[in-house]
Enzyme design. Sequence first.
Site, mmCIF file in Angstrom:
data_model
loop_
_atom_site.group_PDB
_atom_site.id
_atom_site.type_symbol
_atom_site.label_atom_id
_atom_site.label_comp_id
_atom_site.label_asym_id
_atom_site.label_seq_id
_atom_site.Cartn_x
_atom_site.Cartn_y
_atom_site.Cartn_z
ATOM 1 N N SER A 49 0.747 -1.236 0.091
ATOM 2 C CA SER A 49 0.113 -0.203 0.018
ATOM 3 C C SER A 49 0.805 1.174 0.044
ATOM 4 O O SER A 49 0.049 2.492 -0.238
ATOM 5 C CB SER A 49 -0.932 -0.050 1.076
ATOM 6 O OG SER A 49 -0.204 0.272 2.482
ATOM 7 N N LYS A 86 0.714 4.380 6.587
ATOM 8 C CA LYS A 86 0.056 5.228 5.906
ATOM 9 C C LYS A 86 0.560 6.663 6.074
ATOM 10 O O LYS A 86 1.152 7.020 7.099
ATOM 11 C CB LYS A 86 -1.378 5.173 5.956
ATOM 12 C CG LYS A 86 -2.083 3.838 5.762
ATOM 13 C CD LYS A 86 -2.181 3.519 4.370
ATOM 14 C CE LYS A 86 -2.919 2.212 4.199
ATOM 15 N NZ LYS A 86 -2.423 1.073 4.511
#
Length: 129
Positions: A49, A86
């Site tokens: 990701s 993230k």
Amino acid sequence: MSKLPVYLTRVRAGFPTPNEGEIDEKLDLNEHLIEHPAATFFVRVEGSSMKDAGIFEGDLLIVDRAKEAKDGDVVLAILDGEFTVKRLSKGEKIILEPANSSFNPIEISEEMDFQVWGVVTYTVRKCMR
């Protein structure tokens, strides 16, 4: 981690021919990579990701829990009992942004169990896998 030699010679590509007279100092990576030793740890990345931010599966992240997470920082967060890495977006709402268009941003709501666990300060990667 033991201290290793740092050569004065700069190289474009390749390894310098070591000349003992050209050693500048002994280098301890802890001194350069870890600002808060008591609050810093390493964690290995799983998944893709964050690949567009240069963070790949198998990379080793250096995470500092003493740093305050700011807008735009890459963070290690706990979201509903699961760790995730993230980019933190702090605007009107808190959003965890992936760096891969195959993944969706995660908007944090009050119902979610969310905590920033630490700020990612460095990524360590083996050049040849």
